[in-house]
Design an enzyme around this catalytic site. Sequence first.
Site, PDB file in Angstrom:
ATOM      1  N   LYS A 149       0.712  -1.357  -0.003  1.00 41.34           N
ATOM      2  CA  LYS A 149       0.030   0.360  -0.340  1.00 41.34           C
ATOM      3  C   LYS A 149       0.738   1.591  -0.314  1.00 41.34           C
ATOM      4  CE  LYS A 149       0.605   1.508   4.502  1.00 41.34           C
ATOM      5  NZ  LYS A 149       0.914   2.292   5.053  1.00 41.34           N
ATOM      6  N   ASP A 172      -1.772  -2.218   9.940  1.00 40.42           N
ATOM      7  CA  ASP A 172      -2.568  -1.743   8.804  1.00 40.42           C
ATOM      8  C   ASP A 172      -3.150  -3.090   7.594  1.00 40.42           C
ATOM      9  OD1 ASP A 172      -2.288   0.815   8.538  1.00 40.42           O
ATOM     10  OD2 ASP A 172       0.525  -0.114   8.144  1.00 40.42           O
TER      11      ASP A 172
HETATM   12  O1  C5P Z   1       0.296  -2.127  15.035  1.00 43.54           O
HETATM   13  P1  C5P Z   1       1.512  -1.462  13.759  1.00 43.54           P
HETATM   14  O2  C5P Z   1       2.789  -3.182  15.201  1.00 43.54           O
HETATM   15  O3  C5P Z   1       1.736  -1.945  12.704  1.00 43.54           O
HETATM   16  O4  C5P Z   1       2.674  -1.018  14.566  1.00 43.54           O
HETATM   17  C1  C5P Z   1       3.311  -0.276  14.660  1.00 43.54           C
HETATM   18  C2  C5P Z   1       3.842   0.511  16.250  1.00 43.54           C
HETATM   19  O5  C5P Z   1       3.384   1.948  15.388  1.00 43.54           O
HETATM   20  C3  C5P Z   1       2.949   0.452  17.505  1.00 43.54           C
HETATM   21  O6  C5P Z   1       3.633  -0.463  18.203  1.00 43.54           O
HETATM   22  C4  C5P Z   1       2.815   2.136  18.007  1.00 43.54           C
HETATM   23  O7  C5P Z   1       3.727   2.510  18.333  1.00 43.54           O
HETATM   24  C5  C5P Z   1       2.391   2.408  16.426  1.00 43.54           C
HETATM   25  N1  C5P Z   1       1.843   3.156  16.536  1.00 43.54           N
HETATM   26  C6  C5P Z   1       0.924   3.810  16.670  1.00 43.54           C
HETATM   27  N2  C5P Z   1      -0.022   4.193  16.645  1.00 43.54           N
HETATM   28  C7  C5P Z   1      -0.897   3.701  15.487  1.00 43.54           C
HETATM   29  C8  C5P Z   1      -0.489   2.195  14.326  1.00 43.54           C
HETATM   30  C9  C5P Z   1       0.785   2.290  15.293  1.00 43.54           C
HETATM   31  O8  C5P Z   1       1.130   4.502  17.787  1.00 43.54           O
HETATM   32  N3  C5P Z   1      -2.676   3.744  15.257  1.00 43.54           N
END
Ligand code: C5P
Length: 295
Positions: A15, A139
Amino acid sequence: MAAPLQSVTVLAPAKLNLSLDVVGLLPGGYHALDMVMQAVDLYEQVILRRSGRLTLRAPGSRVPLNEKNTAHKAALAFFHYTGLLAGADITLRKNTPVRAGMGGGSADAAAVLVGLNALYAARLSMSELCALGASIGADVPFALMGGTCRVQGLGDLLKPLPPCPDCWFTAVMPGYGISTPAAFAAYDRVGSPFHPDCAAQEAAIRAGDLAGLCAAAGNALETCAGGADTAALKQALLAQGARAALMTGSGAVVFGIFEAEGPARAAAGALQATGRQVYTLRPDRGGARVVRAGR
Ligand code: C5P
């Protein structure tokens, strides 16, 4: 009754963020986001075979294959939720750059969920898959849904939009990656001087207005993410005729939006000459999907 499937092959698109805004802080340190996300025709290919055990391979890639791998987490979440006493031999053919902001890890997780759902005829609905996906990464629901979506909340509130107006993307991976937690931590320290208008971008997409889409494009993580080459790459893409240029996700990839193939490919050629990994991409209208099944 047809014989059970023995193997499935899934394609899951990477994406690009046509816009990304941070609109608040949520309990637990996560951020409330407002984004427009676009699936593109760069695919993770994931092959799943029936097995009594769970194995994971990614030939040619250096991604860790431990329990932190999003594909591994997705398989565990699927078997836990369905209660199936089964496993799978999973092969990831990774084409999306890592630490790039193009959602490759999320695409892998989405592909595993879609693949296991088909392999074991589990008949989980899209909303069940999205709920499982959201527990793996912010995501993953979009990687399941694909196409063009306005995405809010943590990344779990999806509003499918009509396909984005016809266009081309030239995406450049600089010689470094960016860690998502580090980019959000930097945002907490310094914030952003810029907030894109995601509502205006949604309206432009609904109107089929590429100029309006480009006028509203932007990324609130762009300055704090600290990509050393972000500004220079944006300039280079704009100088090559891009209608807008911005970072995707938490970086490090920077991409330009072009009206036509010629300038998009010319920009790719010019940037390739600097030794960087460059991709010329088109919008994809779907999400993770089974493309082959073997009995
Ligand atoms: O959910 P994912 O593992 O992709 O997110 C990685 C990191 O990005 C999380 O540990 C967090 O620190 C940050 N994040 C965030 N807010 C979101 C998505 C991700 O702070 N909505």
